[in-house]
Scaffold this motif. Structure first.
Motif, PDB file in Angstrom:
ATOM      1  N   VAL A   1      37.693 -14.232 -36.647  1.00  0.00           N
ATOM      2  CA  VAL A   1      38.340 -13.814 -37.895  1.00  0.00           C
ATOM      3  C   VAL A   1      37.569 -14.353 -39.098  1.00  0.00           C
ATOM      4  O   VAL A   1      37.335 -13.623 -40.080  1.00  0.00           O
ATOM      5  CB  VAL A   1      39.807 -14.292 -37.926  1.00  0.00           C
TER       6      VAL A   1
ATOM      7  N   ILE B   1      41.724 -10.755 -45.880  1.00  0.00           N
ATOM      8  CA  ILE B   1      42.338 -10.893 -44.552  1.00  0.00           C
ATOM      9  C   ILE B   1      43.465 -11.916 -44.621  1.00  0.00           C
ATOM     10  O   ILE B   1      43.266 -13.042 -45.076  1.00  0.00           O
ATOM     11  CB  ILE B   1      41.284 -11.307 -43.516  1.00  0.00           C
TER      12      ILE B   1
ATOM     13  N   GLY C   1      38.401 -11.395 -31.969  1.00  0.00           N
ATOM     14  CA  GLY C   1      38.874 -11.734 -33.304  1.00  0.00           C
ATOM     15  C   GLY C   1      38.115 -11.008 -34.392  1.00  0.00           C
ATOM     16  O   GLY C   1      38.655 -10.719 -35.467  1.00  0.00           O
TER      17      GLY C   1
ATOM     18  N   LEU D   1      38.882  -6.244 -37.130  1.00  0.00           N
ATOM     19  CA  LEU D   1      38.808  -6.230 -38.585  1.00  0.00           C
ATOM     20  C   LEU D   1      37.667  -5.354 -39.074  1.00  0.00           C
ATOM     21  O   LEU D   1      37.800  -4.632 -40.067  1.00  0.00           O
ATOM     22  CB  LEU D   1      38.672  -7.658 -39.101  1.00  0.00           C
TER      23      LEU D   1
ATOM     24  N   VAL E   1      46.278 -10.081 -39.673  1.00  0.00           N
ATOM     25  CA  VAL E   1      46.010 -10.522 -38.299  1.00  0.00           C
ATOM     26  C   VAL E   1      47.225 -11.323 -37.835  1.00  0.00           C
ATOM     27  O   VAL E   1      47.656 -12.253 -38.529  1.00  0.00           O
ATOM     28  CB  VAL E   1      44.752 -11.402 -38.205  1.00  0.00           C
TER      29      VAL E   1
ATOM     30  N   LEU F   1      46.116 -13.970 -42.354  1.00  0.00           N
ATOM     31  CA  LEU F   1      46.340 -14.419 -40.972  1.00  0.00           C
ATOM     32  C   LEU F   1      47.721 -15.027 -40.828  1.00  0.00           C
ATOM     33  O   LEU F   1      48.127 -15.869 -41.640  1.00  0.00           O
ATOM     34  CB  LEU F   1      45.277 -15.439 -40.578  1.00  0.00           C
TER      35      LEU F   1
ATOM     36  N   ILE G   1      48.551 -13.475 -34.492  1.00  0.00           N
ATOM     37  CA  ILE G   1      48.172 -14.044 -33.199  1.00  0.00           C
ATOM     38  C   ILE G   1      49.365 -14.764 -32.572  1.00  0.00           C
ATOM     39  O   ILE G   1      50.290 -15.185 -33.277  1.00  0.00           O
ATOM     40  CB  ILE G   1      46.970 -15.005 -33.325  1.00  0.00           C
TER      41      ILE G   1
ATOM     42  N   CYS H   1      47.817  -9.402 -31.489  1.00  0.00           N
ATOM     43  CA  CYS H   1      47.908  -9.862 -30.102  1.00  0.00           C
ATOM     44  C   CYS H   1      49.321 -10.382 -29.910  1.00  0.00           C
ATOM     45  O   CYS H   1      49.741 -11.315 -30.608  1.00  0.00           O
ATOM     46  CB  CYS H   1      46.882 -10.966 -29.822  1.00  0.00           C
TER      47      CYS H   1
ATOM     48  N   ALA I   1      45.561  -6.260 -37.096  1.00  0.00           N
ATOM     49  CA  ALA I   1      45.029  -6.646 -35.783  1.00  0.00           C
ATOM     50  C   ALA I   1      46.097  -7.509 -35.120  1.00  0.00           C
ATOM     51  O   ALA I   1      46.556  -8.485 -35.708  1.00  0.00           O
ATOM     52  CB  ALA I   1      43.724  -7.415 -35.938  1.00  0.00           C
TER      53      ALA I   1
END
Length: 351
Positions: free
Chosen positions: A88, A102, A312, A316, A71, A104, A73, A133, A131
């Protein structure tokens, strides 16, 4: 000792025949994807796999083989970050039994090169899906397409990369939410009004599309381009306060402000300092705790919310469904809700 689990118990749990369970266990065709998933879930819940032969166990383990998801962000704080991280964390909890790890990461700037470097860092950590953004930049869109060629699916959320080969986008229809803001605004001010539109960062697709939708609808309703002043404040409180204050001095006849921007408090503080609280109509987006207070005390009139938590969470879940079960998302864009909120209904809105 507990009662031994049988294939009949699995069939009853899944609502199918014993023959269907057998076809799933032997990986035979003629089983609809939804039915196959139901049977696999029933196998897990009943613990039926324990007595199975190795070749049958392999079929199950493939669907629940360990995977790593990344992820990434942007460097946003406040309500966005809180809700995205909550989503998340919820996905991490819900997917732990499926052996999903996961990872991040967070950008410190809006520089595209940093985003690309962090994507490479995730790849170096062997993630199988991402994932994302990020700002909408050609270099990032190209990188996402390269990842697709490497069989690493990318799902964008909150702000899209529409010209990339991302798998899908999860977020609000920002064009529509901007149009809704314009419709509300047109009901609040005279047709001759001067309006200030404050956008966060035009390099983010979501911010730009909100503004486009707002302006498009205002022009359709008869407002002229010369009536709408646009400023960009990069979601920063101090920048927003300063630029809104300057606009209030330069355009004394200003009637309303549209905040396509997260720094709503910077705007309302500037309005209050200028002694114009209650005389200007203000419409913004999202429903943070700060926005609730501003609605309650009359500093803003309406806000248009979205479900950031789902943005969020869902990427996933979708990536897990694809990588472990082979299930592709049904749609290229998954819209989260658009709700119009005022001081009288803000406690009834589900985020």
């Amino acid at each position: 000792m507990g009662k031994k689990t049988t294939i009949q118990m699995v069939a009853e749990k899944a609502g199918v025949s014993r023959g269907t369970v057998d076809r799933v266990l032997h990986n035979r065709s003629y089983v609809a994807p939804g039915v196959r998933n139901r049977v696999m879930d029933a196998i897990q819940e009943t613990g039926y796999l324990s007595p199975l032969q190795d070749h049958k166990r392999t079929i199950y383990e493939k669907a629940f083989s360990p995977i790593r998801l990344g992820v990434l962000i942007p460097n946003w704080t406040g309500h966005f970050k809180t809700e995205i991280l909550r989503g998340v964390d919820a996905a991490r909890t819900d997917l732990v039994d499926f052996h999903v790890k996961i990872i991040l990461m967070e950008c410190q700037t809006d520089i595209p090169e940093e985003t690309i470097e962090l994507l490479d860092t995730l790849i170096a950590q062997n993630v199988q899906g991402i994932a994302l953004c990020s700002v909408n930049a050609p270099a990032i869109e190209k990188k996402v397409s390269e990842l697709t060629d490497m069989n690493i699916p990318v799902i964008t959320f909150n702000s899209d990369l529409p010209n990339s080969r991302r798998l899908c986008f999860i977020g609000q229809n920002y064009q529509q939410s901007g149009r809704i803001a314009a419709e509300l605004m047109s009901k609040c001010v005279p047709m001759t009004s001067k309006i200030l539109a404050v956008v966060g960062n035009m390099e983010f697709d979501g911010h730009r599309m909100r503004l486009n939708g707002f302006c498009q609808r205002m022009y359709e309703l008869g407002f002229k381009k010369s009536q709408i002043e646009i400023i960009e404040t990069y979601n920063d409180y101090r920048t927003t306060y300063r630029k809104v204050s300057e606009s209030l001095k330069q355009i004394p006849q200003l009637s309303a402000i549209y905040m396509a921007n997260r720094s709503v408090a910077g705007c309302t503080e500037a309005v209050s300092t200028a002694g114009k609280k209650g005389t200007l109509r203000i419409i913004c987006h999202d429903l943070s705790e700060s926005t609730k207070r501003l609605l309650q005390n009359g500093s803003i009139d309406f806000t248009i919310s979205q479900n950031i938590f789902q943005q969020g969470y869902l990427p996933l879940v979708y990536l897990r469904e694809l990588l472990q079960k082979g299930n592709f998302p049904k749609f290229k864009q998954t819209d989260t809700n658009i709700s119009i909120i005022c001081s009288q209904n803000m406690e009834n809105i589900l985020q």
